[in-house]
Design an enzyme around this catalytic site. Sequence first.
Site, PDB file in Angstrom:
ATOM      1  N   HIS A 148     -28.439   1.714  -4.937  1.00 56.24           N
ATOM      2  CA  HIS A 148     -27.958   1.039  -6.152  1.00 56.24           C
ATOM      3  C   HIS A 148     -28.243  -0.438  -5.903  1.00 56.24           C
ATOM      4  O   HIS A 148     -27.398  -1.189  -5.421  1.00 56.24           O
ATOM      5  CB  HIS A 148     -26.461   1.281  -6.360  1.00 56.24           C
ATOM      6  CG  HIS A 148     -25.894   0.412  -7.452  1.00 56.24           C
ATOM      7  ND1 HIS A 148     -26.331   0.465  -8.743  1.00 56.24           N
ATOM      8  CD2 HIS A 148     -24.946  -0.562  -7.420  1.00 56.24           C
ATOM      9  CE1 HIS A 148     -25.671  -0.433  -9.471  1.00 56.24           C
ATOM     10  NE2 HIS A 148     -24.829  -1.065  -8.686  1.00 56.24           N
ATOM     11  N   ARG A 163     -31.724   6.072 -19.186  1.00 55.81           N
ATOM     12  CA  ARG A 163     -31.651   7.047 -20.282  1.00 55.81           C
ATOM     13  C   ARG A 163     -31.521   6.338 -21.626  1.00 55.81           C
ATOM     14  O   ARG A 163     -32.117   6.760 -22.623  1.00 55.81           O
ATOM     15  CB  ARG A 163     -30.464   7.989 -20.051  1.00 55.81           C
ATOM     16  CG  ARG A 163     -30.721   8.947 -18.890  1.00 55.81           C
ATOM     17  CD  ARG A 163     -29.467   9.692 -18.493  1.00 55.81           C
ATOM     18  NE  ARG A 163     -28.990  10.573 -19.532  1.00 55.81           N
ATOM     19  CZ  ARG A 163     -27.816  11.209 -19.479  1.00 55.81           C
ATOM     20  NH1 ARG A 163     -27.021  11.040 -18.432  1.00 55.81           N
ATOM     21  NH2 ARG A 163     -27.446  12.011 -20.456  1.00 55.81           N
ATOM     22  N   ASN A 202     -20.005  -3.454  -4.203  1.00 52.92           N
ATOM     23  CA  ASN A 202     -21.393  -3.648  -3.780  1.00 52.92           C
ATOM     24  C   ASN A 202     -21.485  -4.391  -2.452  1.00 52.92           C
ATOM     25  O   ASN A 202     -20.566  -5.129  -2.113  1.00 52.92           O
ATOM     26  CB  ASN A 202     -22.131  -4.476  -4.852  1.00 52.92           C
ATOM     27  CG  ASN A 202     -22.609  -3.610  -5.994  1.00 52.92           C
ATOM     28  OD1 ASN A 202     -23.107  -2.511  -5.783  1.00 52.92           O
ATOM     29  ND2 ASN A 202     -22.464  -4.120  -7.214  1.00 52.92           N
ATOM     30  N   PRO A 203     -22.567  -4.245  -1.714  1.00 51.72           N
ATOM     31  CA  PRO A 203     -23.695  -3.363  -1.981  1.00 51.72           C
ATOM     32  C   PRO A 203     -23.273  -1.905  -1.728  1.00 51.72           C
ATOM     33  O   PRO A 203     -22.870  -1.551  -0.620  1.00 51.72           O
ATOM     34  CB  PRO A 203     -24.780  -3.825  -1.021  1.00 51.72           C
ATOM     35  CG  PRO A 203     -24.055  -4.556   0.069  1.00 51.72           C
ATOM     36  CD  PRO A 203     -22.777  -5.077  -0.507  1.00 51.72           C
ATOM     37  N   ALA A 209     -27.945   5.729 -16.339  1.00 46.82           N
ATOM     38  CA  ALA A 209     -27.493   5.590 -17.732  1.00 46.82           C
ATOM     39  C   ALA A 209     -28.338   4.538 -18.450  1.00 46.82           C
ATOM     40  O   ALA A 209     -28.719   4.711 -19.622  1.00 46.82           O
ATOM     41  CB  ALA A 209     -26.019   5.198 -17.768  1.00 46.82           C
ATOM     42  N   ASP A 219     -27.345   2.973 -13.237  1.00 51.19           N
ATOM     43  CA  ASP A 219     -28.787   2.727 -13.373  1.00 51.19           C
ATOM     44  C   ASP A 219     -29.438   3.866 -14.173  1.00 51.19           C
ATOM     45  O   ASP A 219     -30.305   3.633 -15.022  1.00 51.19           O
ATOM     46  CB  ASP A 219     -29.463   2.652 -11.992  1.00 51.19           C
ATOM     47  CG  ASP A 219     -28.677   1.783 -11.026  1.00 51.19           C
ATOM     48  OD1 ASP A 219     -29.189   0.750 -10.583  1.00 51.19           O
ATOM     49  OD2 ASP A 219     -27.513   2.163 -10.724  1.00 51.19           O
ATOM     50  N   GLY A 254     -13.439  -6.875  -4.113  1.00 48.68           N
ATOM     51  CA  GLY A 254     -14.452  -7.620  -3.382  1.00 48.68           C
ATOM     52  C   GLY A 254     -15.213  -8.584  -4.244  1.00 48.68           C
ATOM     53  O   GLY A 254     -15.039  -8.626  -5.462  1.00 48.68           O
ATOM     54  N   TYR A 300       0.814  -1.228   0.000  1.00 48.37           N
ATOM     55  CA  TYR A 300       0.000   0.000   0.000  1.00 48.37           C
ATOM     56  C   TYR A 300       0.845   1.275   0.000  1.00 48.37           C
ATOM     57  O   TYR A 300       0.359   2.333  -0.389  1.00 48.37           O
ATOM     58  CB  TYR A 300      -0.965  -0.009   1.192  1.00 48.37           C
ATOM     59  CG  TYR A 300      -2.284  -0.697   0.885  1.00 48.37           C
ATOM     60  CD1 TYR A 300      -3.330   0.004   0.306  1.00 48.37           C
ATOM     61  CD2 TYR A 300      -2.475  -2.041   1.156  1.00 48.37           C
ATOM     62  CE1 TYR A 300      -4.538  -0.621   0.007  1.00 48.37           C
ATOM     63  CE2 TYR A 300      -3.676  -2.678   0.869  1.00 48.37           C
ATOM     64  CZ  TYR A 300      -4.708  -1.958   0.296  1.00 48.37           C
ATOM     65  OH  TYR A 300      -5.884  -2.569  -0.005  1.00 48.37           O
TER      66      TYR A 300
HETATM   67  P1  NAD Z   1     -13.737  -9.666  -9.530  1.00 49.02           P
HETATM   68  O1  NAD Z   1     -13.928 -10.891  -8.714  1.00 49.02           O
HETATM   69  O2  NAD Z   1     -13.494  -9.796 -10.979  1.00 49.02           O
HETATM   70  O3  NAD Z   1     -12.544  -8.795  -8.924  1.00 49.02           O
HETATM   71  C1  NAD Z   1     -12.483  -8.471  -7.568  1.00 49.02           C
HETATM   72  C2  NAD Z   1     -11.023  -8.268  -7.233  1.00 49.02           C
HETATM   73  O4  NAD Z   1     -10.940  -7.793  -5.878  1.00 49.02           O
HETATM   74  C3  NAD Z   1     -10.189  -9.558  -7.308  1.00 49.02           C
HETATM   75  O5  NAD Z   1      -9.109  -9.356  -8.185  1.00 49.02           O
HETATM   76  C4  NAD Z   1      -9.744  -9.790  -5.871  1.00 49.02           C
HETATM   77  O6  NAD Z   1      -8.449 -10.375  -5.772  1.00 49.02           O
HETATM   78  C5  NAD Z   1      -9.773  -8.366  -5.318  1.00 49.02           C
HETATM   79  N1  NAD Z   1      -9.857  -8.307  -3.861  1.00 49.02           N
HETATM   80  C6  NAD Z   1     -10.723  -8.962  -3.064  1.00 49.02           C
HETATM   81  N2  NAD Z   1     -10.514  -8.634  -1.780  1.00 49.02           N
HETATM   82  C7  NAD Z   1      -9.478  -7.754  -1.771  1.00 49.02           C
HETATM   83  C8  NAD Z   1      -8.800  -7.060  -0.744  1.00 49.02           C
HETATM   84  N3  NAD Z   1      -9.145  -7.203   0.540  1.00 49.02           N
HETATM   85  N4  NAD Z   1      -7.806  -6.231  -1.090  1.00 49.02           N
HETATM   86  C9  NAD Z   1      -7.451  -6.063  -2.384  1.00 49.02           C
HETATM   87  N5  NAD Z   1      -8.060  -6.698  -3.408  1.00 49.02           N
HETATM   88  C10 NAD Z   1      -9.062  -7.543  -3.091  1.00 49.02           C
HETATM   89  O7  NAD Z   1     -15.037  -8.757  -9.251  1.00 49.02           O
HETATM   90  P2  NAD Z   1     -15.541  -7.553 -10.180  1.00 49.02           P
HETATM   91  O8  NAD Z   1     -16.508  -8.081 -11.166  1.00 49.02           O
HETATM   92  O9  NAD Z   1     -14.383  -6.762 -10.622  1.00 49.02           O
HETATM   93  O10 NAD Z   1     -16.415  -6.710  -9.111  1.00 49.02           O
HETATM   94  C11 NAD Z   1     -15.779  -5.972  -8.086  1.00 49.02           C
HETATM   95  C12 NAD Z   1     -16.855  -5.278  -7.240  1.00 49.02           C
HETATM   96  O11 NAD Z   1     -17.517  -4.277  -8.027  1.00 49.02           O
HETATM   97  C13 NAD Z   1     -17.977  -6.231  -6.761  1.00 49.02           C
HETATM   98  O12 NAD Z   1     -18.345  -5.916  -5.441  1.00 49.02           O
HETATM   99  C14 NAD Z   1     -19.120  -5.921  -7.712  1.00 49.02           C
HETATM  100  O13 NAD Z   1     -20.361  -6.260  -7.189  1.00 49.02           O
HETATM  101  C15 NAD Z   1     -18.920  -4.421  -7.881  1.00 49.02           C
HETATM  102  N6  NAD Z   1     -19.609  -3.810  -9.016  1.00 49.02           N
HETATM  103  C16 NAD Z   1     -20.221  -2.624  -8.783  1.00 49.02           C
HETATM  104  C17 NAD Z   1     -20.910  -2.001  -9.803  1.00 49.02           C
HETATM  105  C18 NAD Z   1     -21.581  -0.675  -9.508  1.00 49.02           C
HETATM  106  O14 NAD Z   1     -22.401  -0.177 -10.302  1.00 49.02           O
HETATM  107  N7  NAD Z   1     -21.287  -0.061  -8.391  1.00 49.02           N
HETATM  108  C19 NAD Z   1     -20.959  -2.564 -11.083  1.00 49.02           C
HETATM  109  C20 NAD Z   1     -20.288  -3.767 -11.289  1.00 49.02           C
HETATM  110  C21 NAD Z   1     -19.623  -4.396 -10.242  1.00 49.02           C
END
Ligand code: NAD
Length: 307
Positions: free
Chosen positions: A175, A153, A120-121, A150, A148, A77, A63
């Site tokens: 969301h 729209r 998420n969430p 986007a 959402d 996550g 970090y």
């Molecule tokens: P993914 O599994 O492809 O990637 C997640 C990454 O996080 C992995 O590479 C993993 O090693 C890493 N990770 C997990 N815990 C960690 C930690 N403590 N420290 C550092 N790295 C860590 O998942 P993704 O498809 O990329 O999704 C990631 C997040 O984004 C999910 O929570 C998903 O629901 C969210 N998401 C949000 C939106 C939105 O509109 N806000 C849209 C899509 C996805």
Amino acid sequence: MKVAIIGVGSVGAAVATAIKSTGLVHEMVLFDRDGVRARAAAADLGHAAVFSFDVKITAASNYREIKGSEIVVIAAGANQKPGQTRTDLLAANANVIADIIPRVMANVDPKKVKIIVVTNPLDVMVMLARDLSGLPTERVIGTGTMLDSARLRTILARQLDVSPMSINAYVLGEHGDSSVVNWESATVGAIPLNDFCRTMKLSLPQTTRKTIEHRVHNAAYEIIQGRGATWDGIAAAVNDLLRCIINDEKRILTVSTCNPKKNLAMSLPTIVGENGVVRVLMPKLSAAESEALRASGRTIYRNYKSL
Ligand code: NAD
């Protein structure tokens, strides 16, 4: 401008690609607990420097290497698997945020840094990130219902046969499954949606509106069913938010930030500039939308309290 991306899975990698293509940042550092993945992503994207902007892209193994970042994007996550809701990720991703935020804060300037939450969430993760970082609420910003809105729209644009860029329509609240389509304040150009439909002799009855709402609510589920995860739309949304901050654009975006008085994060139309949130606005709502928004807030708060 140096930006750190924490979590370089589907979303984090797509975010890095989107940010790189704008040329707005000079340095990007990618951190993932899976260091091999982060190094591979940094190398792959780094090679693209020859074809577009020369952004310095490194994978952090520690970090400490995020020092100097003014914006930190949290995309780490668990993601939804087919059939899972965003709320199903609550406990697992609360632990991820609890792991990441203190380490981030130990290595950034707390007077400057803006944290963008994607995990998420979403709304509960924004609240946790705010609690754990101690940052002012203006600088802990979730992408909220930008995606959402986007989706709404885009669907409306096809229905009305105008550009989505000419449609101002918001999805508000969580969301997640309780999000609220705000028909009452929707406009096409500056023309209220109902007036536009009358002028164009288009009909948008309740049944069609309900179908549109259903499509907006289900978009992520359908994409996840089809390709395992969603990343392109959210990457564009993060990039748009980043651009708005870096250029101090003061555009109105439906981001999710904490209302300190209510101790609740949810998405509302928000003016965003270089210091993060400038002002949260309350659009005109119908009585039903107002009640649905309150219910959405209660859902978010219940989930937060359940941790
Ligand atoms: P993914 O599994 O492809 O990637 C997640 C990454 O996080 C992995 O590479 C993993 O090693 C890493 N990770 C997990 N815990 C960690 C930690 N403590 N420290 C550092 N790295 C860590 O998942 P993704 O498809 O990329 O999704 C990631 C997040 O984004 C999910 O929570 C998903 O629901 C969210 N998401 C949000 C939106 C939105 O509109 N806000 C849209 C899509 C996805």
